[in-house]
Write a protein that holds these residues in place. Sequence first.
Motif, mmCIF file in Angstrom:
data_model
loop_
_atom_site.group_PDB
_atom_site.id
_atom_site.type_symbol
_atom_site.label_atom_id
_atom_site.label_comp_id
_atom_site.label_asym_id
_atom_site.label_seq_id
_atom_site.Cartn_x
_atom_site.Cartn_y
_atom_site.Cartn_z
ATOM 1 N N GLY A 274 -31.828 -17.405 19.994
ATOM 2 C CA GLY A 274 -32.128 -18.718 20.537
ATOM 3 C C GLY A 274 -33.513 -19.244 20.221
ATOM 4 N N GLU A 275 -34.226 -18.643 19.266
ATOM 5 C CA GLU A 275 -35.562 -19.111 18.916
ATOM 6 C C GLU A 275 -35.476 -20.315 17.984
ATOM 7 O OE1 GLU A 275 -38.175 -16.064 17.518
ATOM 8 O OE2 GLU A 275 -37.325 -14.544 18.846
ATOM 9 N N ASP A 276 -36.505 -21.153 18.002
ATOM 10 C CA ASP A 276 -36.584 -22.306 17.109
ATOM 11 C C ASP A 276 -37.014 -21.812 15.731
ATOM 12 O OD1 ASP A 276 -36.861 -24.672 15.816
ATOM 13 O OD2 ASP A 276 -38.554 -25.413 17.004
ATOM 14 N N VAL A 277 -36.107 -21.895 14.753
ATOM 15 C CA VAL A 277 -36.393 -21.361 13.420
ATOM 16 C C VAL A 277 -36.272 -22.447 12.351
ATOM 17 C CG1 VAL A 277 -35.716 -18.984 13.951
ATOM 18 C CG2 VAL A 277 -33.971 -20.643 13.254
ATOM 19 N N SER A 278 -36.337 -23.725 12.758
ATOM 20 C CA SER A 278 -36.144 -24.814 11.795
ATOM 21 C C SER A 278 -37.212 -24.788 10.688
ATOM 22 C CB SER A 278 -36.168 -26.157 12.518
ATOM 23 O OG SER A 278 -37.356 -26.299 13.274
#
Length: 308
Positions: A274-278
């Motif tokens: 669920g981490e922001d990896v954009s």
Amino acid sequence: MLSPPPADGNEAEKGNKINTGFKEPESGQDAPEVGKYTPELRIVLVEPLYQGNVGSVCRIMKNFGFSELFLVNPCPLEGEARAMSSHAMDVLQNAVICSTIEEAVAGCDVVIGTTGSRALKGCDHIRTPALSPETLREKMEEFHPETKFALLFGREDKGFSNEELELCSMIATIPASHIYPIMNLSHAVGIMVYELSGFCSTGKYKTTDFENFNALCGHFENVLEDMDFDPFKKEKMALMMKRIFARAVLTPCEAKTLRGIFRNIQYFARKSKGEDVSKFRNDIKNQFENGEFEDEEFDLDFVDQMDR
């Protein structure tokens, strides 16, 4: 007098630099075999206890054409060391004194630790696989002729600690009798330099240096962390892969490509949590689309940007 390590950590300049090409035969001597040469090899003695052993190491090194000696916190080197070095006083006098193993191997591409202590089980990745002198030479010949090797020998009384062996790319051992496998320091050095003096390189491509090799291994450890790998197995897995990477004789491009793959694994591992990896994903896409894995000037540090 023995020289201290250079202030900037770089290799000291020496008058008797080891040749990486063919040697010119002296008058009256037979020409060397085609393809044979003396590899760029640094002998490193870690905390030697007896000055007689150090002198004997200098002598055997010169017997087989090696002259680069680094000493990590050695014993006092006085009359006995000079006497035992005999006509190899120049090797002793040009030896570089260091305070740590890291200083002693600075500037080298491949670091090889030697051990007489055998692994108690097959999955002991600290001491396995331990290559024989002959097998080690064959593996070293796969590297590019300009590769700089460091060959480390431990203390006479207790050898290396596990932590010190973990620093090494590869491990070597002399297959002595199991009744008494621990050899005298100078004897062990003699066997190794004898085997490595008949060198015939087959490597056509430059290999990744020790600094970037360690960066690759460190990146793999980060991958294991992001994957929530079993903490009790993580260290063993990381060390096993380090030994595999070393024997693979990776080129810089191959090392970069592996790190790109590791970065992709990290992306999916972090995304699954669920981490922001954009931004992380865009960096990966740009690296491959720009073809930077074919660029020798490509910055290996790009893989660490995600943590900044």
